[in-house]
Motif scaffolding. Structure first.
Motif, PDB file in Angstrom:
ATOM      1  N   GLY A 182       0.745  -0.913  -0.409  1.00  0.00           N
ATOM      2  CA  GLY A 182       0.023  -0.167  -0.052  1.00  0.00           C
ATOM      3  C   GLY A 182       1.121   0.946  -0.384  1.00  0.00           C
ATOM      4  N   GLN A 183      -0.358   2.283   0.449  1.00  0.00           N
ATOM      5  CA  GLN A 183       0.794   3.931   0.017  1.00  0.00           C
ATOM      6  C   GLN A 183       1.239   4.242   1.191  1.00  0.00           C
ATOM      7  OE1 GLN A 183      -2.477   3.637   0.316  1.00  0.00           O
ATOM      8  NE2 GLN A 183      -3.220   4.571   2.195  1.00  0.00           N
ATOM      9  N   GLY A 184       1.206   3.581   2.119  1.00  0.00           N
ATOM     10  CA  GLY A 184       0.999   3.866   3.703  1.00  0.00           C
ATOM     11  C   GLY A 184       0.323   4.319   4.233  1.00  0.00           C
ATOM     12  N   THR A 185       0.657   4.561   5.402  1.00  0.00           N
ATOM     13  CA  THR A 185      -0.396   5.734   6.608  1.00  0.00           C
ATOM     14  C   THR A 185       0.392   5.741   7.740  1.00  0.00           C
ATOM     15  OG1 THR A 185      -2.915   5.967   7.446  1.00  0.00           O
ATOM     16  CG2 THR A 185      -1.715   3.425   7.806  1.00  0.00           C
ATOM     17  N   GLN A 186       0.455   7.116   8.215  1.00  0.00           N
ATOM     18  CA  GLN A 186       1.318   7.996   9.237  1.00  0.00           C
ATOM     19  C   GLN A 186       0.468   7.714  10.037  1.00  0.00           C
ATOM     20  OE1 GLN A 186       4.379   9.522   8.946  1.00  0.00           O
ATOM     21  NE2 GLN A 186       4.121   9.720  10.902  1.00  0.00           N
ATOM     22  N   VAL A 187       1.818   7.340  11.685  1.00  0.00           N
ATOM     23  CA  VAL A 187       1.198   7.394  12.662  1.00  0.00           C
ATOM     24  C   VAL A 187       2.476   8.082  13.207  1.00  0.00           C
ATOM     25  CG1 VAL A 187       0.945   5.747  14.842  1.00  0.00           C
ATOM     26  CG2 VAL A 187       0.011   5.072  12.566  1.00  0.00           C
ATOM     27  N   THR A 188       1.341   8.928  13.823  1.00  0.00           N
ATOM     28  CA  THR A 188       1.831  10.069  15.003  1.00  0.00           C
ATOM     29  C   THR A 188       1.760  10.260  16.282  1.00  0.00           C
ATOM     30  OG1 THR A 188       3.136  11.137  13.067  1.00  0.00           O
ATOM     31  CG2 THR A 188       3.089  12.504  15.243  1.00  0.00           C
ATOM     32  N   VAL A 189       2.524  10.117  17.272  1.00  0.00           N
ATOM     33  CA  VAL A 189       2.389   9.478  18.629  1.00  0.00           C
ATOM     34  C   VAL A 189       3.360  10.962  19.600  1.00  0.00           C
ATOM     35  CG1 VAL A 189       2.179   7.986  20.298  1.00  0.00           C
ATOM     36  CG2 VAL A 189       2.118   7.149  18.486  1.00  0.00           C
ATOM     37  N   SER A 190       2.229  11.389  20.544  1.00  0.00           N
ATOM     38  CA  SER A 190       2.415  12.689  20.522  1.00  0.00           C
ATOM     39  C   SER A 190       2.923  12.695  22.338  1.00  0.00           C
ATOM     40  CB  SER A 190       1.941  13.712  21.121  1.00  0.00           C
ATOM     41  OG  SER A 190       0.576  13.760  20.987  1.00  0.00           O
ATOM     42  N   SER A 191       4.300  12.642  22.578  1.00  0.00           N
ATOM     43  CA  SER A 191       4.218  12.791  24.322  1.00  0.00           C
ATOM     44  C   SER A 191       3.144  13.726  25.167  1.00  0.00           C
ATOM     45  CB  SER A 191       5.782  12.732  24.527  1.00  0.00           C
ATOM     46  OG  SER A 191       6.442  13.103  23.911  1.00  0.00           O
TER      47      SER A 191
END
Length: 115
Positions: free
Chosen positions: A106-115
């Motif tokens: 797939g083209q990918g999906t961004q996951v961003t986890v903030s602290s």
């Protein structure tokens, strides 16, 4: 040929949850294994989890106990439930399927986890 489309990524606080989906353009019943990978900036692409057609699952140590992979052959979709997210889980997540020696991504999906 098959097209794989990921969705469900986004920005979440540490400790939160996300559910990723990988929708295929045709039946996934013939795929022996389907996988989730992830790639953080400047790092290699790592295998996160995999699931077989007989739903035997594998998890990388760094997600074991927090992530759950599943597939719904009737819906032509694979999922990744991600709980207790950590900042180090930040990456682009890709779904992958292999059939007759051909790898599909797939083209990918961004996951961003903030602290």
């Amino acid at each position: 040929q098959v097209q794989l489309v990921e969705s469900g990524g986004g920005l979440v606080q540490a400790g939160g949850s996300l559910r990723l989906s990988c929708a295929a353009s045709r039946s996934i019943a013939s795929f022996r294994d389907m996988r989730w990978y992830r790639q953080a900036p400047g790092k290699q692409r790592d295998l996160v989890a995999s699931i077989g057609s007989i739903p035997i699952t594998y998890y990388a140590d760094f997600v074991k106990g927090r992530f759950t992979i599943s597939r719904d052959n009737a819906a032509n979709t694979m999922y990744l439930q991600m709980n207790s997210l950590k900042p180090e889980d930040t990456a682009v997540y890709y779904c992958n399927a292999e059939e007759l020696g051909v790898n599909y991504w797939g083209q990918g999906t961004q996951v961003t986890v903030s602290s």
